[in-house]
Design a protein around this motif. Structure first.
Motif, PDB file in Angstrom:
ATOM      1  N   ALA A 475     -13.931 -43.313  17.610  1.00 22.30           N
ATOM      2  CA  ALA A 475     -15.129 -44.068  17.984  1.00 22.30           C
ATOM      3  C   ALA A 475     -16.221 -43.961  16.924  1.00 22.30           C
ATOM      4  CB  ALA A 475     -15.661 -43.576  19.329  1.00 22.30           C
ATOM      5  N   ALA A 476     -16.208 -42.875  16.141  1.00 19.47           N
ATOM      6  CA  ALA A 476     -17.207 -42.718  15.082  1.00 19.47           C
ATOM      7  C   ALA A 476     -17.129 -43.830  14.045  1.00 19.47           C
ATOM      8  CB  ALA A 476     -17.024 -41.357  14.403  1.00 19.47           C
ATOM      9  N   LEU A 477     -15.971 -44.511  13.981  1.00 13.14           N
ATOM     10  CA  LEU A 477     -15.813 -45.622  13.036  1.00 13.14           C
ATOM     11  C   LEU A 477     -16.581 -46.864  13.469  1.00 13.14           C
ATOM     12  CD1 LEU A 477     -12.080 -45.948  11.885  1.00 13.14           C
ATOM     13  CD2 LEU A 477     -14.102 -45.966  10.438  1.00 13.14           C
ATOM     14  N   GLY A 478     -16.753 -47.046  14.783  1.00 13.21           N
ATOM     15  CA  GLY A 478     -17.278 -48.288  15.332  1.00 13.21           C
ATOM     16  C   GLY A 478     -18.513 -48.844  14.655  1.00 13.21           C
ATOM     17  N   PRO A 479     -19.588 -48.070  14.496  1.00 15.00           N
ATOM     18  CA  PRO A 479     -20.815 -48.629  13.918  1.00 15.00           C
ATOM     19  C   PRO A 479     -20.659 -49.151  12.496  1.00 15.00           C
ATOM     20  CG  PRO A 479     -21.258 -46.545  15.033  1.00 15.00           C
ATOM     21  CD  PRO A 479     -19.775 -46.681  14.961  1.00 15.00           C
ATOM     22  N   SER A 480     -19.622 -48.708  11.782  1.00  7.65           N
ATOM     23  CA  SER A 480     -19.452 -49.117  10.385  1.00  7.65           C
ATOM     24  C   SER A 480     -18.597 -50.362  10.225  1.00  7.65           C
ATOM     25  CB  SER A 480     -18.806 -47.973   9.583  1.00  7.65           C
ATOM     26  OG  SER A 480     -19.580 -46.795   9.651  1.00  7.65           O
ATOM     27  N   LEU A 481     -17.955 -50.817  11.296  1.00  9.66           N
ATOM     28  CA  LEU A 481     -17.001 -51.919  11.193  1.00  9.66           C
ATOM     29  C   LEU A 481     -17.643 -53.271  11.479  1.00  9.66           C
ATOM     30  CD1 LEU A 481     -13.969 -50.319  13.066  1.00  9.66           C
ATOM     31  CD2 LEU A 481     -14.459 -50.288  10.611  1.00  9.66           C
ATOM     32  N   ASP A 482     -16.951 -54.317  11.044  1.00  9.87           N
ATOM     33  CA  ASP A 482     -17.388 -55.670  11.367  1.00  9.87           C
ATOM     34  C   ASP A 482     -17.081 -55.961  12.839  1.00  9.87           C
ATOM     35  OD1 ASP A 482     -14.653 -55.874  11.344  1.00  9.87           O
ATOM     36  OD2 ASP A 482     -14.547 -57.199   9.606  1.00  9.87           O
ATOM     37  N   ALA A 483     -17.507 -57.125  13.306  1.00 12.94           N
ATOM     38  CA  ALA A 483     -17.359 -57.448  14.726  1.00 12.94           C
ATOM     39  C   ALA A 483     -15.895 -57.444  15.152  1.00 12.94           C
ATOM     40  CB  ALA A 483     -17.996 -58.805  15.025  1.00 12.94           C
ATOM     41  N   GLY A 484     -15.018 -58.030  14.327  1.00  5.78           N
ATOM     42  CA  GLY A 484     -13.607 -58.050  14.661  1.00  5.78           C
ATOM     43  C   GLY A 484     -13.014 -56.660  14.719  1.00  5.78           C
ATOM     44  N   GLY A 485     -13.426 -55.805  13.787  1.00  7.57           N
ATOM     45  CA  GLY A 485     -12.925 -54.438  13.769  1.00  7.57           C
ATOM     46  C   GLY A 485     -13.383 -53.649  14.978  1.00  7.57           C
ATOM     47  N   ARG A 486     -14.637 -53.828  15.375  1.00 11.54           N
ATOM     48  CA  ARG A 486     -15.142 -53.122  16.567  1.00 11.54           C
ATOM     49  C   ARG A 486     -14.401 -53.577  17.815  1.00 11.54           C
ATOM     50  NH1 ARG A 486     -20.090 -54.158  14.017  1.00 11.54           N
ATOM     51  NH2 ARG A 486     -20.531 -55.893  15.445  1.00 11.54           N
ATOM     52  N   GLN A 487     -14.155 -54.868  17.903  1.00 11.26           N
ATOM     53  CA  GLN A 487     -13.437 -55.389  19.069  1.00 11.26           C
ATOM     54  C   GLN A 487     -12.007 -54.840  19.112  1.00 11.26           C
ATOM     55  OE1 GLN A 487     -13.361 -59.661  19.215  1.00 11.26           O
ATOM     56  NE2 GLN A 487     -12.288 -59.744  21.166  1.00 11.26           N
ATOM     57  N   GLU A 488     -11.337 -54.816  17.952  1.00  4.72           N
ATOM     58  CA  GLU A 488      -9.980 -54.280  17.899  1.00  4.72           C
ATOM     59  C   GLU A 488      -9.966 -52.790  18.232  1.00  4.72           C
ATOM     60  OE1 GLU A 488      -6.189 -53.954  14.765  1.00  4.72           O
ATOM     61  OE2 GLU A 488      -8.061 -54.953  14.170  1.00  4.72           O
ATOM     62  N   LEU A 489     -10.951 -52.058  17.711  1.00  7.64           N
ATOM     63  CA  LEU A 489     -11.021 -50.618  17.975  1.00  7.64           C
ATOM     64  C   LEU A 489     -11.264 -50.350  19.456  1.00  7.64           C
ATOM     65  CD1 LEU A 489     -11.136 -47.686  17.006  1.00  7.64           C
ATOM     66  CD2 LEU A 489     -13.571 -48.035  16.495  1.00  7.64           C
ATOM     67  N   ASP A 490     -12.178 -51.076  20.060  1.00 11.91           N
ATOM     68  CA  ASP A 490     -12.477 -50.865  21.487  1.00 11.91           C
ATOM     69  C   ASP A 490     -11.254 -51.140  22.351  1.00 11.91           C
ATOM     70  OD1 ASP A 490     -15.041 -50.186  20.835  1.00 11.91           O
ATOM     71  OD2 ASP A 490     -15.896 -52.162  21.262  1.00 11.91           O
ATOM     72  N   ALA A 491     -10.537 -52.231  22.039  1.00  9.33           N
ATOM     73  CA  ALA A 491      -9.345 -52.560  22.828  1.00  9.33           C
ATOM     74  C   ALA A 491      -8.270 -51.492  22.661  1.00  9.33           C
ATOM     75  CB  ALA A 491      -8.811 -53.931  22.414  1.00  9.33           C
ATOM     76  N   TRP A 492      -8.126 -50.984  21.435  1.00  8.42           N
ATOM     77  CA  TRP A 492      -7.108 -49.957  21.175  1.00  8.42           C
ATOM     78  C   TRP A 492      -7.474 -48.643  21.865  1.00  8.42           C
ATOM     79  CZ3 TRP A 492      -6.985 -45.237  18.554  1.00  8.42           C
ATOM     80  CH2 TRP A 492      -5.706 -44.736  18.255  1.00  8.42           C
ATOM     81  N   LEU A 493      -8.743 -48.267  21.811  1.00  8.14           N
ATOM     82  CA  LEU A 493      -9.179 -47.038  22.472  1.00  8.14           C
ATOM     83  C   LEU A 493      -8.929 -47.107  23.978  1.00  8.14           C
ATOM     84  CD1 LEU A 493     -12.546 -46.261  20.629  1.00  8.14           C
ATOM     85  CD2 LEU A 493     -10.408 -44.983  20.475  1.00  8.14           C
ATOM     86  N   GLN A 494      -9.200 -48.259  24.553  1.00  8.63           N
ATOM     87  CA  GLN A 494      -8.978 -48.400  25.992  1.00  8.63           C
ATOM     88  C   GLN A 494      -7.487 -48.313  26.313  1.00  8.63           C
ATOM     89  OE1 GLN A 494     -10.971 -51.725  27.745  1.00  8.63           O
ATOM     90  NE2 GLN A 494      -9.886 -51.572  29.699  1.00  8.63           N
ATOM     91  N   ALA A 495      -6.641 -48.935  25.473  1.00  8.48           N
ATOM     92  CA  ALA A 495      -5.206 -48.899  25.732  1.00  8.48           C
ATOM     93  C   ALA A 495      -4.622 -47.513  25.534  1.00  8.48           C
ATOM     94  CB  ALA A 495      -4.498 -49.905  24.802  1.00  8.48           C
ATOM     95  N   GLU A 496      -5.133 -46.753  24.557  1.00 10.16           N
ATOM     96  CA  GLU A 496      -4.578 -45.447  24.251  1.00 10.16           C
ATOM     97  C   GLU A 496      -5.189 -44.321  25.069  1.00 10.16           C
ATOM     98  OE1 GLU A 496      -2.118 -44.471  22.137  1.00 10.16           O
ATOM     99  OE2 GLU A 496      -1.629 -46.589  21.793  1.00 10.16           O
ATOM    100  N   PHE A 497      -6.487 -44.424  25.342  1.00 10.17           N
ATOM    101  CA  PHE A 497      -7.198 -43.318  25.984  1.00 10.17           C
ATOM    102  C   PHE A 497      -7.715 -43.665  27.370  1.00 10.17           C
ATOM    103  CE2 PHE A 497      -7.564 -42.689  21.398  1.00 10.17           C
ATOM    104  CZ  PHE A 497      -7.209 -41.355  21.248  1.00 10.17           C
ATOM    105  N   GLY A 498      -7.599 -44.930  27.760  1.00 14.26           N
ATOM    106  CA  GLY A 498      -8.121 -45.343  29.043  1.00 14.26           C
ATOM    107  C   GLY A 498      -9.619 -45.571  28.991  1.00 14.26           C
ATOM    108  N   GLU A 499     -10.197 -45.893  30.151  1.00 16.75           N
ATOM    109  CA  GLU A 499     -11.640 -46.139  30.236  1.00 16.75           C
ATOM    110  C   GLU A 499     -12.405 -44.863  29.884  1.00 16.75           C
ATOM    111  OE1 GLU A 499     -13.267 -48.798  30.729  1.00 16.75           O
ATOM    112  OE2 GLU A 499     -11.682 -50.206  31.297  1.00 16.75           O
ATOM    113  N   GLU A 500     -13.477 -45.032  29.117  1.00 19.30           N
ATOM    114  CA  GLU A 500     -14.278 -43.863  28.742  1.00 19.30           C
ATOM    115  C   GLU A 500     -15.038 -43.352  29.962  1.00 19.30           C
ATOM    116  OE1 GLU A 500     -17.452 -42.496  25.292  1.00 19.30           O
ATOM    117  OE2 GLU A 500     -17.002 -44.610  25.625  1.00 19.30           O
ATOM    118  N   VAL A 501     -14.947 -42.054  30.190  1.00 20.54           N
ATOM    119  CA  VAL A 501     -15.626 -41.448  31.327  1.00 20.54           C
ATOM    120  C   VAL A 501     -17.023 -41.042  30.886  1.00 20.54           C
ATOM    121  CG1 VAL A 501     -15.611 -39.579  33.001  1.00 20.54           C
ATOM    122  CG2 VAL A 501     -13.452 -40.606  32.225  1.00 20.54           C
ATOM    123  N   PRO A 502     -18.070 -41.591  31.512  1.00 20.61           N
ATOM    124  CA  PRO A 502     -19.443 -41.228  31.137  1.00 20.61           C
ATOM    125  C   PRO A 502     -19.723 -39.772  31.457  1.00 20.61           C
ATOM    126  CG  PRO A 502     -19.450 -42.559  33.135  1.00 20.61           C
ATOM    127  CD  PRO A 502     -18.045 -42.565  32.643  1.00 20.61           C
TER     128      PRO A 502
END
Length: 503
Positions: A475-502
């Motif tokens: 997730a530390a990568l997110g702020p440095s990526l373009d919009a497409g990269g952030r979207q791909e990263l978020d989808a991958w994180l959800q698929a691999e790690f599930g919903e983030e628990v607050p």
């Protein structure tokens, strides 16, 4: 100071007669086009329309070259006029052919004669268009074509024809011109291929054009990814340089396709001896080609190519102490490869180290580093990967990402996943620094696709950090990526790690 060629903006008086000749050349071109489209299937007609537009575009480029126009804006306008004239001539030819074929009043008339009369009478053309619009359709053979369909076809052809000629004419007028000699600069396509350039390499060339020979390194002629160099020789000034990045990738049907990207064009090279530079590159290019294996190693190479690694090792080992340096180096290389394929890592390490003593390249240093890791000598591997990086910083033999990924892969195979994390963080930082996750952009810079980075690093991160900290690592990568990269990263994180628990 970085200087690029800029056209003088001159428009010679010769533009007018050359342009008039081009207009005359449109007449047979339009006639041939109409003759073809009235006989070919609709699908072929679309292809023919692009061919016609391409021919008109080439005609615009020829006008700029012959008239020696150095004003891109003027040539853009001339190209628009030429394209519209081509469209008008096509209309006249089509109306002539259609009228002779479909209208009884023109039966028996030669299409060429009607073409000339229609071409010279815009009012008659307008009348034909009006009659077509009021009739609502036109009978073509066994088909009755609605007027609106014909209008859409003609507008589509206009959209195809108009962009090409202005673009090609403008491009030709932008090319370097030697004002003192009154001639276009001679274009030279350098036959050698050069190592791919990253952003730092390009900036180094722009900052120091005179250091061209230091920053461009010939590679073998079969290199898949490379830089293509174009030079423009001018008598009164230094030559000009353009560089195109060429990347080869697998297409949709499994065939190799090339993606070309212009890095920059018409960089002025003051103080460069062009003939000496070309001779130097030619000599270096010959050295970059694969040299024939000495006859003494022919049997060893044949065994290696047939996957008979033990036999290859035995045949080559006898020549590792040869007096001939080339024979000795090739023998060490075959022995090192054979031992690596046999997973005899301690022997492979010794051979790669000896080969580095003969050829101190970054590639050989990397082989020493990975072999040391596989042989269980982690500290030695770390020492040699530093040697490899230092060597590569001066020679630029390999992309930095290739070095890191090869070493991390070796660490993974050796079970040293904790030791791999600092290098994975360097890889992650490369993606963060670039920010752009476009696949073509990454490929041209020697980086794996972003999806491959995520998938390949997952086993390491999971084993070392676990799920919670691992999610944070990505997730530390997110702020440095373009919009497409952030979207791909978020989808991958959800698929691999599930919903983030607050928290």
């Amino acid at each position: 100071m970085t200087t690029f060629y800029r056209p003088s903006g001159r428009v010679p008086a010769t533009l007018l007669p050359v342009f008039l000749l081009a207009l005359l050349a449109l007449l047979p071109l339009a006639s041939a086009y109409v003759w073809l489209i009235t006989r070919a299937p609709l699908v072929i007609n679309v292809f023919l329309a692009f061919c016609y537009a391409g021919c008109v575009g080439i005609l615009a480029s020829v006008v700029a070259a012959r008239a020696k126009v150095r004003n891109p804006e003027w040539m853009r306008r001339a190209g628009i006029v030429l394209a519209l004239a081509a469209w008008y001539c096509q209309w006249a030819a089509w109306i002539a052919v259609t009228s002779v074929r479909e209208s009884p009043q023109f039966a028996g008339m030669a299409p060429a004669g009607l073409f000339w009369s229609t071409l010279a009478d815009p009012i008659a053309m307008a009348r034909f268009m009006f009659e077509l619009a009021t009739s609502g359709s036109l009978h073509l053979g066994q088909w009755r074509v609605p007027a609106v369909v014909l209008a859409l076809i003609w507008l589509g052809e206009l959209g195809i024809h108009v962009p090409m000629a202005p673009a090609l004419g403008r491009m030709r007028a932008q090319q370097p011109f030697c004002e003192a000699s009154g001639a276009w600069a001679k274009e030279i396509t350098v036959p050698q291929r050069f190592a791919p350039l990253d952003d730092e390499d390009v900036q180094a060339l722009l900052d120091d054009p005179a250091g061209l020979a230091r920053n461009l390194h010939p590679v073998p002629a079969d290199a898949a990814d490379y830089a293509e160099v174009l030079l423009y020789r001018c008598q009164e000034k230094g030559p000009y340089l353009s560089i195109i990045a060429i990347a080869t990738h697998e297409g949709e049907r499994g065939r190799s396709e090339q993606k070309k990207t212009l890095l920059f064009e018409y960089l002025r090279l003051d103080g460069v001896d062009l003939d000496a530079l070309l001779a130097r590159w030619a000599a270096a290019g010959q050295g970059a080609q694969e040299q024939p294996v000495p006859p003494a190693l022919a049997a060893a190479l044949a065994h290696l190519q047939d996957d008979r690694y033990a036999e290859a090792l035995a045949a080559a080992a006898a020549h590792t102490g040869a007096a001939d340096p080339a024979l000795r180096a090739d023998a060490l290389r075959i022995c090192a490869i054979a031992c690596s394929r046999l997973a005899r890592w301690s022997e492979a390490l010794a051979y790669w180290r000896d080969l580095f003593g003969e050829e101190d390249s970054a590639h050989n240093a990397l082989q020493v580093a990975t072999s040391a890791v596989m042989a269980g000598q982690l500290a030695l591997g770390v020492e040699w990967i530093d040697t490899c990086s230092a060597r590569n910083a001066s020679t630029r033999d390999m992309p930095a990402m290739q070095i890191l990924t090869a070493f991390v892969t070796a660490l993974g195979h050796a079970g040293e996943r904790h030791a791999a994390m600092p290098y994975l963080e360097q890889i992650r930082q490369l993606y963060a620094d670039l920010g752009n996750t476009d696949s073509t952009f990454l490929h041209l810079r020697g980086l794996p696709f972003f999806s491959a980075f995520l998938a390949n690093t997952r086993p390491f991160v999971h084993a070392v950090l676990g799920d919670e900290r691992g999610r944070e690592w990505y997730a530390a990568l997110g702020p440095s990526l373009d919009a497409g990269g952030r979207q791909e990263l978020d989808a991958w994180l959800q698929a691999e790690f599930g919903e983030e628990v607050p928290h």
